[in-house]
Design a protein around this motif. Structure first.
Motif, short mmCIF file in Angstrom:
data_model
loop_
_atom_site.label_atom_id
_atom_site.label_comp_id
_atom_site.label_asym_id
_atom_site.label_seq_id
_atom_site.Cartn_x
_atom_site.Cartn_y
_atom_site.Cartn_z
N ARG A 1 36.51 52.04 46.29
CA ARG A 1 36.29 52.38 47.69
C ARG A 1 34.81 52.70 47.93
O ARG A 1 34.19 53.48 47.21
CB ARG A 1 37.16 53.56 48.12
N VAL A 2 34.27 52.09 48.99
CA VAL A 2 32.89 52.33 49.40
C VAL A 2 32.84 53.32 50.55
O VAL A 2 32.04 54.25 50.55
CB VAL A 2 32.21 51.00 49.82
N SER A 3 33.71 53.13 51.55
CA SER A 3 33.72 54.01 52.70
C SER A 3 35.05 53.92 53.42
O SER A 3 35.83 52.99 53.22
CB SER A 3 32.57 53.66 53.67
N ALA A 4 35.27 54.92 54.27
CA ALA A 4 36.45 54.95 55.14
C ALA A 4 35.99 55.50 56.47
O ALA A 4 35.27 56.50 56.51
CB ALA A 4 37.54 55.82 54.54
N GLN A 5 36.37 54.84 57.55
CA GLN A 5 35.87 55.28 58.85
C GLN A 5 36.88 55.07 59.95
O GLN A 5 37.86 54.33 59.79
CB GLN A 5 34.56 54.57 59.17
N ARG A 6 36.64 55.73 61.05
CA ARG A 6 37.54 55.64 62.18
C ARG A 6 37.33 54.31 62.90
O ARG A 6 36.23 54.01 63.35
CB ARG A 6 37.31 56.82 63.13
N GLY A 7 38.41 53.57 62.99
CA GLY A 7 38.35 52.29 63.68
C GLY A 7 39.33 52.23 64.83
O GLY A 7 39.77 51.14 65.20
N GLY A 8 39.69 53.41 65.37
CA GLY A 8 40.68 53.45 66.44
C GLY A 8 42.08 53.38 65.86
O GLY A 8 42.28 53.32 64.65
N ALA A 9 43.07 53.38 66.73
CA ALA A 9 44.47 53.34 66.30
C ALA A 9 44.87 51.92 65.91
O ALA A 9 44.61 50.97 66.65
CB ALA A 9 45.37 53.85 67.41
N SER A 10 45.49 51.79 64.76
CA SER A 10 46.10 50.54 64.30
C SER A 10 45.20 49.31 64.44
O SER A 10 45.53 48.34 65.12
CB SER A 10 47.42 50.30 65.04
N PRO A 11 44.04 49.31 63.76
CA PRO A 11 43.22 48.10 63.73
C PRO A 11 43.77 47.13 62.69
O PRO A 11 43.25 46.99 61.57
CB PRO A 11 41.84 48.64 63.32
N THR A 12 44.84 46.45 63.06
CA THR A 12 45.64 45.73 62.07
C THR A 12 45.04 44.40 61.64
O THR A 12 45.30 43.93 60.53
CB THR A 12 47.06 45.47 62.60
N TYR A 13 44.27 43.75 62.49
CA TYR A 13 43.74 42.44 62.15
C TYR A 13 42.25 42.42 62.46
O TYR A 13 41.83 42.91 63.51
CB TYR A 13 44.47 41.33 62.91
N LEU A 14 41.46 41.82 61.57
CA LEU A 14 40.01 41.84 61.66
C LEU A 14 39.45 40.43 61.61
O LEU A 14 40.08 39.50 61.12
CB LEU A 14 39.42 42.64 60.49
N ALA A 15 38.22 40.28 62.11
CA ALA A 15 37.50 39.01 62.02
C ALA A 15 36.01 39.30 61.94
O ALA A 15 35.49 40.11 62.71
CB ALA A 15 37.80 38.12 63.22
N LEU A 16 35.32 38.63 61.01
CA LEU A 16 33.88 38.77 60.85
C LEU A 16 33.17 37.58 61.47
O LEU A 16 33.61 36.43 61.33
CB LEU A 16 33.50 38.87 59.38
#
Length: 397
Positions: A70-85
């Motif tokens: 683990r590098v970091s953990a941060q608040r991404g709002g509620a249920s950020p279930t799917y991501l795209a870069l």
């Protein structure tokens, strides 16, 4: 020949054929990584429902051992279930799979700047997804627009991406109509939307109506134009969920959640439509327990396909016939956890990572690039309700 994996005494069988595709859908074959290969970064989206808790996690992945640190953990709002870069990994986009946003019946989409020194995220802005429970996000092939599928809303939306990485308000939406014979098909349930290899069509998979909808896509303006005929109609009650293209762009593969099958498709690029080649079960012969399929990927070399089973809690491994695109099962591997919602491959195709949603762990497997078969690395990371994995080369070093 039948082989039983030791961890689960009696229910995982090996014997068959394989396939798989990266999140970018048209990856190129790369050589296997060595012990001196560059590390990877892994962004993990979760179903942690509280916006006051850490919900997006960043890990470093060792290609030599498969270990996740683990590098970091941060608040991404509620249920950020799917991501795209975005291209160049400068910005990250997430759907927040919620029922309401700013008092409206809608989920939301969030944009983040990526710190190139650390990989950490800084929130830029949020926009409505225009439907409840957005469950999928992808970017068009030029990273000009974000395409979003709203599961409970039964619709899709396109949000243009601005030069500074922020999201413009939705430029277009389209409501799906209809239902299917299964109890989970009481109405439309959009589950996936991606651009085709030419960036000419957007293809939206709807679990509730057994269809893949076909849209003309203007990625620059974010406009969708629905075509009269769908791209594909699945078998009644199949519940199509996710679609991925083969690296050659001429074929695609559709995973069906409700009847636990995978459908091989030939793509007619000019029309933006599919022709069915084959449909096969993702489960071992004789299995009679509850199951629903979730995710599907193709190896970067285009030779193998992988599919996740929730209930059987396995990854099904298939070979892809180079000439015909047909699938043949070769292996079922236990995911060492419950409910493998999402999984992915590293850019080299040497490691496969599985997000086990209901056992709160991410597990890594070594991929035999000659045969496609999977073997556990023995490495596991504890992550709350992991839902999505995005692997990229470590740009911080």
């Amino acid at each position: 020949m039948m082989v039983f994996l030791a961890r689960s005494t009696s229910f995982f069988i090996i014997g068959g054929i394989c396939l798989l595709t990266a999140a970018a859908l048209l990856g190129c074959a790369r050589p296997a990584s060595s012990s001196k290969a560059q590390d990877y970064l892994v962004y993990v989206g979760t179903n942690v429902a509280s916006a006051e808790e850490n919900t997006i996690f960043l890990y470093r992945l060792s290609p030599a051992t498969g270990a996740l640190t683990r590098v970091s953990a941060q608040r991404g709002g509620a249920s950020p279930t799917y991501l795209a870069l975005s291209k160049g990994q400068r910005f990250l986009y997430a759907v927040n799979e919620t029922q309401t946003f700013r008092g409206e019946k809608s989920g939301s989409v969030s944009s983040y700047a990526v710190d190139r020194r650390t990989g950490n995220l800084t929130l830029l802005n949020e926009q409505p997804s225009m439907g409840a429970l957005p469950c999928f996000i992808s970017l068009d092939r030029g990273s000009k627009s974000a395409l979003v599928a709203n599961y409970a809303g039964g619709n899709v939306a396109v949000l243009p991406l601005l030069a500074d990485g922020t999201l413009a308000p939705p430029a277009s939406t389209s409501q799906h109509e209809g239902k299917g014979p299964h109890k989970n098909q009481d109405g439309p349930h959009a589950h996936c939307i991606i651009a085709d290899p030419a960036n000419a069509y957007a293809l939206a998979v709807d679990l509730g109506t057994d269809q893949v909808y076909r849209y003309r896509l203007n990625a620059r303006t974010g406009q969708l134009t629905q075509m009269a005929e769908p791209a594909f109609v699945a078998r009644p009650g199949a519940g199509p969920r996710h679609l991925t293209f083969h690296p050659n762009g001429k074929r695609a593969y559709l995973i069906n959640e409700l009847n636990s099958t995978v459908t091989a498709l030939e793509y007619e690029a000019a029309a933006g439509q599919f022709r069915e080649l084959q449909t096969v079960s993702a489960l071992p012969a004789g299995y009679e327990g509850a199951n629903s399929c979730a995710d599907v990927h193709i190896s970067p070399n285009g030779r193998f396909l992988y599919a996740s089973n929730r209930g059987h809690n396995s990854i099904a491994v298939f070979t892809i016939d180079e000439a015909t695109g047909a699938l043949a099962i070769i292996q079922h591997v236990e995911t060492q956890g419950k409910t493998p919602r999402n999984f992915t491959l590293d850019p080299s195709g040497s490691l496969l990572l599985v997000a086990n949603q209901n056992s709160n762990n991410v597990v890594t497997f070594r991929v035999d690039q000659a045969t496609g078969r999977l073997a556990p690395t023995g490495q596991t990371a504890e992550v709350p309700s992991p839902m999505f994995l995005q692997v990229v080369s470590d740009f911080t070093k």
